[in-house]
Every structure is written in C-alpha cells, then in structure tokens.
Write an enzyme that holds these catalytic residues in place. Structure first.
Site, PDB file in Angstrom:
ATOM      1  N   HIS A  25      37.342  43.048  37.145  1.00 14.75           N
ATOM      2  CA  HIS A  25      37.096  42.202  38.322  1.00 14.75           C
ATOM      3  C   HIS A  25      36.978  43.053  39.591  1.00 14.75           C
ATOM      4  O   HIS A  25      36.000  42.911  40.349  1.00 14.75           O
ATOM      5  CB  HIS A  25      38.244  41.192  38.477  1.00 14.75           C
ATOM      6  CG  HIS A  25      38.100  40.293  39.659  1.00 14.75           C
ATOM      7  ND1 HIS A  25      37.525  39.043  39.578  1.00 14.75           N
ATOM      8  CD2 HIS A  25      38.449  40.449  40.975  1.00 14.75           C
ATOM      9  CE1 HIS A  25      37.520  38.480  40.772  1.00 14.75           C
ATOM     10  NE2 HIS A  25      38.082  39.313  41.642  1.00 14.75           N
ATOM     11  N   GLU A  26      37.951  43.920  39.792  1.00  8.74           N
ATOM     12  CA  GLU A  26      37.942  44.740  41.009  1.00  8.74           C
ATOM     13  C   GLU A  26      36.823  45.772  40.984  1.00  8.74           C
ATOM     14  O   GLU A  26      36.262  46.119  42.030  1.00  8.74           O
ATOM     15  CB  GLU A  26      39.295  45.426  41.194  1.00  8.74           C
ATOM     16  CG  GLU A  26      40.467  44.471  41.369  1.00  8.74           C
ATOM     17  CD  GLU A  26      40.303  43.525  42.544  1.00  8.74           C
ATOM     18  OE1 GLU A  26      39.588  43.873  43.496  1.00  8.74           O
ATOM     19  OE2 GLU A  26      40.879  42.420  42.491  1.00  8.74           O
ATOM     20  N   HIS A  29      33.713  44.290  42.457  1.00 10.47           N
ATOM     21  CA  HIS A  29      33.707  44.392  43.925  1.00 10.47           C
ATOM     22  C   HIS A  29      33.395  45.822  44.363  1.00 10.47           C
ATOM     23  O   HIS A  29      32.582  46.056  45.261  1.00 10.47           O
ATOM     24  CB  HIS A  29      35.083  44.012  44.492  1.00 10.47           C
ATOM     25  CG  HIS A  29      35.463  42.576  44.311  1.00 10.47           C
ATOM     26  ND1 HIS A  29      34.618  41.534  44.615  1.00 10.47           N
ATOM     27  CD2 HIS A  29      36.624  41.999  43.887  1.00 10.47           C
ATOM     28  CE1 HIS A  29      35.225  40.382  44.380  1.00 10.47           C
ATOM     29  NE2 HIS A  29      36.443  40.641  43.933  1.00 10.47           N
TER      30      HIS A  29
END
Length: 383
Positions: A25-26, A29
């Site tokens: 997820h990170e 980003h």
C-alpha cells in the site's frame, strides 16, 4: 512454552501478513510520488521506536518501527505521515525546495499519488490470485446437491440430494461455486432454479436466507440455502490454467471480493450489517495463525489467499471518504478541483481531527469485539 507457541503460531504470521499488505500500500504512494517528482522524506513500516533505518541516495529514510500495526510514507512538506499539510513550513522553503513538496503539486498529481496506495492493494490481490490459479489451479464441484441442511431455505424450497442445478433465473450454472456466488448476493430475493432430478427437469423457487460467515474483516452476512455439494468422484474435477486465463480469473475473483467487502461496509453504514462482528488486529492475528497452520499441511495457498483478501479490504477501506484516510484526501482534492482552491486550513484541521477520532474509535471498537469473542471462546472451551 505456551507463550512461545502462541507467538510462533499467531503473532509471527500476523506481522508477516500485515507487513506485506502495508508495504505494498505505502509503496504505491511512494513510487507514484517519485514519478510525480515529489521528494519522500520517510518510508516506515510500523510506528513508534525505530528498530532499523537507512537513508537512500534520494534522501528517503527507510525505517522499520517497533509497533507493526501499519506504516506511512511522509512526503516533503507534510506535517506527518498522514499527508496533513504544513503550510507554514512549505511557505518558508526556497522555491526549488517547495517545488518538490506534495502540497505544491497540481490536484491530478496529488490525487494519483493518494489513489496509488489502494490501487496497489488491488494489484497485489490480483497478482496473488494469478499465482494461485497458475500454480495450484482450482477444484471445481459440479452443481449437484449432495445433501440438504434440515430446516434451511433449500429444504423449504423442495431441494433433494442428487439434484443437478442447471440454471438460476435463466443463467447457466457450470459449478457449485457459481451457484454459491449467486445465492450469497441474493439474500431475501426469490430465485428460480431449474434442476435435473432423475430424467426430468424440475423448477424450484427458492429464497436464500441471511447467514453469518467469517471473512478477513470480521463476520459478514450472506445469502445461503443450506445446500451441500456432492463430493462423489464423478462430480469433482481439477482445472489447470495458463498465465492469461489465471490473470482473468484473478481479476474476476478480486472484483467479487471488492463487491462483497463493499456490500458489508455499506451495510454497516446503513445499519443492515451488525458492527459487533467487525474484526480488529486480534481477530486478524487469529485468522493469520489458522491459515499459517493450514499452510503447513496443504501448502501456501490458504495463507496467500488471506493476504489477498486483507489487501483488498485495506484498499477498499482506505477509499472511503473519511478524513485521514486516502478517500478523505481524494474528497478534499475533488472539492478543490470544483472550487478552484483548497479548503482553508481551519476546515482541514477540524476534518483531520474528526477523521482521527473516527479511525481511533473504529480500532477500539473492533479490538473490543475481538476480545469479547476471544473471552467467549475461552469460556466455552473451559466449560
């Protein structure tokens, strides 16, 4: 010994599952932020005291922290890892430095960076399911009824052992799992089944009833008839798939999970689903341990399947328009695009505090649910 066993069976699998999902997820980003020219100050797996850290050539501090319950990417110019803006700090920067902050980017770039986290979670699920289908294939059961649960909706509709389900509302049914897929999303909805019974076809109207089943986010309610599949050798077949077919099935599977998870979350908002079934870290740890133990017997597929399920859940939850979550940021960016300017600092500050309170309350409530179920389970075992 019991403490060590509990740590090995539950804590370690939980940390692995959560760390993989959070990292992906990170990283979504992070990588899109880099592509958009934003400087990344820190990439953290976990919160709290730092266990390990290194700084790469771009100046990003990669860190592993002591509390493995999440993670964050901190972009240059943000006040913290939740992308809360720090206008005073940004305003004091030289122009060249300000240009590489998150806040200085146009709305479309900021939106892409924020959306990339949940999107990466969906891609992870697709990649895992593709691998499972390509390596393990899948076992398909013929849509034949092996037995009928007494008192269930199927018995009330007149199903009998040996019935071969041909169609539901005119849709051909190639497997028992296809029947379950339709039934699970059709609780309290009248369905028209055509089944082959002996040498003749019989039409049976049936209405699936609500039943609770476990999932990665807790117990969810789905439609069920109370029909069990036939496991006779003639009704069981193994299917293998190539890379392209596996990818197609993986996309389909991921989309179905998004639909079921979204339906559950929507049900919580409307009051159709019970919030007391929501699971938190303890519940996820318990499921992780069970899947890890299953993996030791039947292979990695159950454990990988859990990672994929949790990844979809995390991605979807983050897209809800709650301040502090990715969906909240996207909501702000949408308002900014319409108004031509961002909300004022005071409005954003109040919204972020409200979002923090909502997320914190959800965490406390879900943990309470986990503890209540655990105590109930231990009390039941003791009796």
């Amino acid at each position: 010994m019991n403490l060590l066993t509990t740590f090995a069976f539950y804590v370690v699998p939980f940390v692995i599952v959560l760390s993989v999902v959070v990292f992906i997820h990170e990283f979504g980003h992070f990588i899109v932020g880099r592509w958009c020219g934003v400087k990344v100050d820190a990439f953290s797996i976990g919160f709290g005291p730092e266990i390990y850290a290194r700084v790469d050539r771009h100046g990003t501090r990669w860190r592993i922290a002591a509390i493995p319950l999440g993670g964050y990417v901190k972009f240059h110019g943000d006040a913290n890892g939740a992308s809360v803006p720090d206008p005073e700090s940004v305003a004091a920067m030289p122009a060249a430095e300000r240009a590489v902050t998150f806040a200085a980017q146009p709305v479309w770039k900021r939106s892409a960076i924020v959306f990339a986290g949940p999107f990466a979670n969906f891609l992870l699920a697709i990649a895992i399911f593709t691998g499972i289908f390509a390596v393990y294939g899948r076992t398909l059961l013929a849509p034949r009824v092996g037995s009928v649960v007494a008192g269930g909706a199927g018995e009330a509709a007149g199903f009998k052992a040996g019935d071969l389900i041909l169609t539901i509302d005119g849709v051909p049914i190639p497997s028992f799992s296809k029947m379950q897929e339709i039934v699970s999303s059709s609780a309290d909805t009248r369905l028209l089944f055509v089944v082959r019974r002996g040498d003749s076809d019989v039409t049976l109207p049936a209405t699936p009833a609500w039943r609770e089943v476990s999932s990665a986010v807790g117990k969810v309610r789905i439609g069920m008839l109370g029909l069990k599949a036939s496991t006779a050798p003639a009704d069981v077949r193994e299917e293998r798939y190539g890379p392209v077919a596996s990818l197609g099935l993986a996309v389909e599977e991921t989309w179905q999970i998004i639909g079921r998870t979204g339906s559950y979350i929507g049900g919580l908002i409307t009051g159709r689903e019970s919030a007391d079934q929501l699971s938190g870290p303890i519940g996820i740890a318990q499921i992780s341990g069970e899947m890890a133990q299953a993996a030791s017997k039947v292979g990695l597929a159950p454990f990988l399947n859990l990672i994929a399920l949790l990844s979809v859940s995390v991605g979807l939850l983050n897209l809800f328009p709650v301040p502090l979550l990715d969906g909240g940021h996207l909501l702000f960016f949408g308002i900014e695009a319409i108004r031509g300017k961002a909300l004022n600092e005071r409005a954003q500050e109040v919204a972020f505090r409200l979002g923090l309170a909502m997320v914190g309350t959800l965490m406390i409530f879900s943990t309470y649910n986990d503890l209540a179920r655990l105590i109930e389970r231990l009390a039941g075992g003791a009796s």
